[in-house]
Design an enzyme around this catalytic site. Structure first.
Site, PDB file in Angstrom:
ATOM      1  N   ALA A 314      15.536 106.543  93.579  1.00 41.88           N
ATOM      2  CA  ALA A 314      16.303 106.976  94.753  1.00 41.88           C
ATOM      3  C   ALA A 314      15.310 107.467  95.799  1.00 41.88           C
ATOM      4  O   ALA A 314      14.386 108.228  95.483  1.00 41.88           O
ATOM      5  CB  ALA A 314      17.281 108.087  94.393  1.00 41.88           C
ATOM      6  N   GLU A 315      15.519 107.022  97.034  1.00 37.28           N
ATOM      7  CA  GLU A 315      14.513 107.229  98.075  1.00 37.28           C
ATOM      8  C   GLU A 315      14.295 108.695  98.442  1.00 37.28           C
ATOM      9  O   GLU A 315      13.260 109.041  98.993  1.00 37.28           O
ATOM     10  CB  GLU A 315      14.901 106.442  99.324  1.00 37.28           C
ATOM     11  CG  GLU A 315      16.188 106.937  99.958  1.00 37.28           C
ATOM     12  CD  GLU A 315      16.813 105.923 100.907  1.00 37.28           C
ATOM     13  OE1 GLU A 315      16.511 104.731 100.800  1.00 37.28           O
ATOM     14  OE2 GLU A 315      17.615 106.345 101.757  1.00 37.28           O
TER      15      GLU A 315
END
Ligand SMILES: *[C@@H]1O[C@H](CO)[C@@H](O)[C@H](O)[C@H]1NC(C)=O
Ligand SMILES: *[C@@H]1O[C@H](CO)[C@@H](O)[C@H](O)[C@H]1NC(C)=O
Ligand SMILES: *[C@@H]1O[C@H](CO)[C@@H](O)[C@H](O)[C@H]1NC(C)=O
Length: 486
Positions: A314-315
């Site tokens: 997840a960024e």
């Protein structure tokens, strides 16, 4: 020899209002947090009560209409906003379209790296993110005329450099007058410890401003934090306050239900999304590190076979994202890239947002699945804006489509009556020649060196004639065309 009296630096201010007391109209401000996760809400609330105006604000996301940065946009305090995404802040979008504020849109990873560079004494850097897009070429409407009629100012082209036959874009560093970050704990010297994904940009920002102010949930005595566990050294923090009130709202509450997943949309859309997600799940192989974008891609992990081990990225700064939490176990400090509540799998790791985008930019991920508005026959992707209509921002999408990580687009074949697989993208692109595969409810296309866009699978019950009627892009039909199995 005289004994030194033990005295430590004390950066603790008594209140949020006192800590921001010397801010002025026109000040520049960098704000940490990801959506509403890890947001310096007390400092923002205090600032929103000052009546200051004409602020220049830098933040990777723009909060929601009434929380996070929304506290400032709601009071019309911002003059220029530098961000990657305003999609959840309708008031910011309105002010921009109505010519009230400047919007400097920037890829999320480039923006946080520019802030990190500002803190680290780096003038700027070259990267591939945004090449072939409005980021490199300029022409994004930064400011509309009052009332929204016409464009007053466009962004300009960035300096570029060729390296190994590839274009790199120059991104300059960012520094500001003030920075607000949120941490879990601090000591009076300003040493900071974060909790879970509330670390995000908060760990990269300190030091990028003349005055960095940290608001924390707990101030512990100097010496009580384990030096090995400190995420940001106090030297980068000038002021510390204990937040007066932590509401910690959850932006998107998602929970695991016994009934399994619920797919949003109309029954027809649900069916389409399920088909696309199930087919995409077959591209996920054992051991892969995968980034699943928002929209259809979020569904994919539900259909990955149980004997396949993958690591979800997840960024906002997380590897090893697990399923949605059980009801009641949700944690506002633990969200995924869609700001949805998630869990951590065994072996998970949490890190800063700049580090997270380094993983993308550096090509360390194996697979990225994204949604799209249009994909061209050359593999160009458009996914972030419909000029004049929908201005959300590219978020992290430009950073993700870096041509190093396999890029699969998951989308409906057509949008109502318009084709999405087109000759050339009429919408501003997210990346050029960056898509490797397109999966729709009608078939699977691959971009191949020799034959270009190539149909390799067709959904059962769908004819080639129908696909041709629904596709403007020129495509080749693979001689070994298969039926799409989901
Ligand atoms: C898609 O194809 C079907 C069948 O040929 C046709 O009825 C429909 O109008 C097409 N839609 C678009 C958007 O081209
Ligand atoms: C991505 O890689 C493909 C295949 O190597 C190449 O044709 C294309 O030009 C690259 N795109 C960019 C934007 O570098
Ligand atoms: C595709 O379009 C053509 C021309 O408009 C039409 O004759 C044909 O019936 C369509 N095919 C399908 C499957 O609807």
């Amino acid at each position: 020899m005289h004994h030194t009296i033990r005295r430590y630096i004390n950066k603790v201010f008594t209140s949020s209002a006192q800590a921001i007391g010397d801010m002025k109209s026109g000040s520049s401000l960098i704000v940490g947090g990801f959506g509403l996760c890890g947001v310096p809400e007390n400092l923002l609330r205090a600032l929103s009560l000052t009546g200051l105006r004409d602020l220049t604000v830098y933040s990777t996301l723009a909060g929601t209409t009434d929380q996070g940065l929304g506290l400032l946009t709601g009071k019309k305090m911002i003059h220029a906003l530098h961000t990657s995404y305003i999609g959840e802040n309708a008031e910011a979008e309105r002010q921009y379209l109505n010519g009230e504020i400047e919007l400097h849109i920037a890829p999320m990873g480039s923006l946080i790296e520019r802030i990190r560079a500002g803190s680290n004494g780096i003038l700027g850097f070259y990267c591939r993110t945004g090449t072939g897009t409005v980021i490199e070429e300029g022409g994004f409407p930064i400011k509309h005329f009052r009332g929204g009629k016409g464009v007053e100012r466009y962004s300009v082209a960035k300096h570029t450099k060729m390296h190994n036959d590839k274009v790199y874009v120059y991104e300059d560093s960012i520094t500001a007058d003030f920075a607000f970050v949120k941490a879990w704990k601090a000591d009076p010297m300003g040493n900071l410890v974060f909790r879970k994904t509330a670390r995000n940009s908060n760990a990269d920002i300190p030091g990028s401003a003349r005055v960095t102010i940290a608001e924390v949930e707990e101030i512990v005595p100097t010496g009580s934090l384990d030096p090995d566990q400190i995420h940001v050294p106090g030297i980068l923090v000038q002021r510390v306050i204990k937040g007066e009130q932590f509401l910690k709202p959850i932006e998107k509450l998602t929970v695991h239900t016994p009934e399994g997943i619920t797919i949003p949309g109309t029954p027809k859309q649900q069916k389409v999304h399920e088909i696309v997600a199930k087919r995409a799940a077959k591209e996920v192989k054992n051991g892969m590190v995968v980034n699943l974008g928002i929209g259809i891609p979020t569904l994919i992990s539900n259909y990955v076979s149980k004997d396949i081990n993958i690591v979800l990225h997840a960024e906002n700064g997380l590897l090893g994202m697990g399923p949605y939490p059980e009801k009641g176990k949700e944690d506002p400090d633990l969200v995924g890239a869609g700001k949805e509540t998630v869990t951590l799998k065994a072996g998970a790791s949490v890190f800063s947002q700049a580090a997270s985008f380094g993983l993308m930019r550096g090509g360390h991920l194996n697979l990225a699945c994204l949604g799209a508005l249009q994909v061209s026959q050359d593999g160009d992707l458009a996914s972030w804006i419909i000029p004049g209509k929908m201005v959300k921002g590219m978020g992290g999408a430009m950073d993700l489509v870096n041509n190093k990580t396999k890029c699969i687009v998951c989308m409906e074949h057509t949008a109502d009556d318009v084709h999405k697989l087109v000759k050339t993208c009429s919408l501003p692109v997210t990346g050029k020649k960056c898509v490797n595969m397109v999966i729709t409810e009608k078939g699977v296309f691959e971009f191949r060196d020799r034959t270009g866009l190539t149909l390799i699978e067709i959904a059962s019950g769908v004819t080639l004639d129908e696909i041709k009627n629904n596709t403007s892009a020129k495509f080749h039909v693979d001689s070994g065309l298969k039926t799409m199995v989901v």
